[in-house]
Write an enzyme that holds these catalytic residues in place. Structure first.
Site, PDB file in Angstrom:
ATOM      1  N   ASP A 131      -1.649   3.465  10.238  1.00 32.20           N
ATOM      2  CA  ASP A 131      -0.945   3.939   9.291  1.00 32.20           C
ATOM      3  C   ASP A 131      -1.302   4.818   8.369  1.00 32.20           C
ATOM      4  OD1 ASP A 131       1.647   3.160   7.337  1.00 32.20           O
ATOM      5  OD2 ASP A 131      -0.018   2.465   5.881  1.00 32.20           O
ATOM      6  N   ASP A 154       0.364   5.747   4.628  1.00 31.69           N
ATOM      7  CA  ASP A 154       0.212   5.730   3.283  1.00 31.69           C
ATOM      8  C   ASP A 154      -0.697   4.648   2.869  1.00 31.69           C
ATOM      9  OD1 ASP A 154       1.727   8.006   2.892  1.00 31.69           O
ATOM     10  OD2 ASP A 154       3.602   6.954   3.339  1.00 31.69           O
TER      11      ASP A 154
END
Length: 426
Positions: free
Chosen positions: A190, A192
């Site tokens: 991922d 963020d």
């Protein structure tokens, strides 16, 4: 699709096995490949005879007694909820044979006619790959007729990479290879709050666009935007709002919190400027760049992919401005893909693009509802980064494999996971 398992043939399934045989004969009468993967089931006089043949075929010393030169395992695909035979698939121990090495391949399979169209073939092949790994097979050759679109999709969904089309007695056969060995090398990060500090970039961009538009900005305004924006992304993940609705709602909401005249401001134009400004102001989480460098240096043949929901220009811009792009092998943004995490479809598209099977990949992320649920939906290993709250309950609910509270801890987990395939160089 209900859960299935692969088991070796036994007398427990004799009655249903013969019912399976009858169904194939009745429904696939005109198909010359009607018993693919079911070696001699059509010519056996009874289920017990066929089970005995399958047992003999497993051993190199006895397989020739039943007319085969290459040992192989045959498995029944059993649906767990009702113990029903869904299909049959075999696995040849090697393909050092003129037919198998050319067009026969490592396996063949048949799905019960009444159970077709439900995704069972794809799952059977996935489970067969795990059996191949146990036998030490490095890669599998899987073939299908050129016009068999369903089989081709099944193979590709399992990481099959097309090699070539060959002529077999006037018919066209397509050859695909599926890598088995060296599996644990694909890291799906991922973006963020896992690699980049989204909040820092968001705050910078929001202050710039609001002040440029003649509106006030404060920490209170930013915190209100952040909380509302997070809630909206949760709705998007559930499919209850569209991306455009999210963009409009978040800025109409924050306009109401600001001092100044917002009557002439277009929320979509402000949103576009906000995304562009964020893309120019990427901020690394402390230690993330060092982590990806270390993975690339010390885990042999490792590949790092970014999987993220959001706007493409935002994600790619921040990756480039922070230097992460030098270590990334691919970026998958929901805006480009037309589907969001945690959808299984999102991850299926990623797997198809990178040419890997799900067992070869691990998902690393901070979000339970996006990353961990996505990994669960896709049947992948997962690492929950910077966990919080009731960790034990969350791990059970989302089938989380590991937790890491620092980049050092995360690296050790990924290194250990990779050692299963012997990829760590130090």
């Amino acid at each position: 699709m209900d859960e299935i398992i692969l088991v070796e043939p036994s007398s427990e399934y004799a009655e249903d096995l013969w019912a399976f045989r009858r169904e194939i004969i009745e429904k696939d009468a005109d198909d010359e490949n009607q018993f693919a993967g079911c070696m001699s089931l059509n010519s056996s006089s009874s289920a017990d005879e066929w089970i005995r043949i399958c047992t003999l075929r497993k051993d190199e010393k006895t397989c020739e007694e039943v007319g085969t030169e290459v040992p192989s395992h045959t498995y029944l695909a059993i649906r767990k909820k009702d113990n029903r035979i869904i299909g049959i698939i075999d696995l040849r121990h090697h393909i050092d044979h003129p037919i198998l090495g050319t067009w026969g391949g490592h396996c063949g399979y048949s799905v019960r006619p009444s159970e077709r169209g439900r995704g069972y073939a794809q799952e059977m092949l996935r489970l067969d790959k795990l059996k191949a790994a146990e036998l030490g097979i490095d890669k599998m050759l899987v073939t299908c007729d050129e016009g068999n679109i369903a089989s081709e999709k099944t193979i590709i969904a399992n990481g099959g990479v097309f090699e070539k089309t060959i002529d077999v007695d006037g018919d066209k056969t397509k050859r695909f290879w599926i890598n088995i060995k060296g599996a644990h090398k694909n890291f799906l990060f991922d973006l963020d709050q896992t690699l980049l500090d989204f909040n820092a970039s968001e705050r910078i961009a929001l202050e710039i666009v609001l002040k440029t538009g003649g509106l006030s900005f404060s920490e209170e305004i930013y915190n209100a935007f952040k909380d509302y924006n997070k809630a909206l992304w949760g709705e998007l993940e559930k499919g209850t709002i569209s991306r455009t609705e999210l963009f409009v709602k978040r800025f109409n909401y924050i306009f109401g919190k600001c001092e100044g005249d917002s009557s002439g401001l277009d929320p979509l134009k402000i949103n576009a400027e906000f995304i562009r400004t964020m893309s120019e102001n990427g901020v690394l989480l402390n230690g993330s760049l060092e982590l990806v460098k270390k993975i690339k240096t010390e885990i042999k043949d490792s590949r790092i992919f970014v999987i993220t929901n959001g706007a493409t220009i935002n994600a790619k811009g921040r990756i480039e401005t922070t230097g992460l792009d030098r270590y990334i092998d691919g970026i998958f943004v929901s805006e480009d893909m037309g589907v969001n995490k945690p959808s299984a479809e999102y991850f299926d598209m990623v797997l198809a693009e990178i040419g890997e099977i799900r067992e070869n990949c691990i998902v690393i992320g901070d979000s339970l509802t996006s990353d961990m649920l996505g990994a669960k939906n896709a049947g992948m290993n997962s690492v929950w980064f910077m966990p919080g709250g009731d960790i034990e309950s969350a791990m059970k609910e989302y089938d989380i494999d590991y937790c890491a509270s620092s980049f050092d801890e995360l690296y050790e987990i990924l290194k250990q996971w990779s050692r299963v395939a012997g990829l760590v160089t130090h």
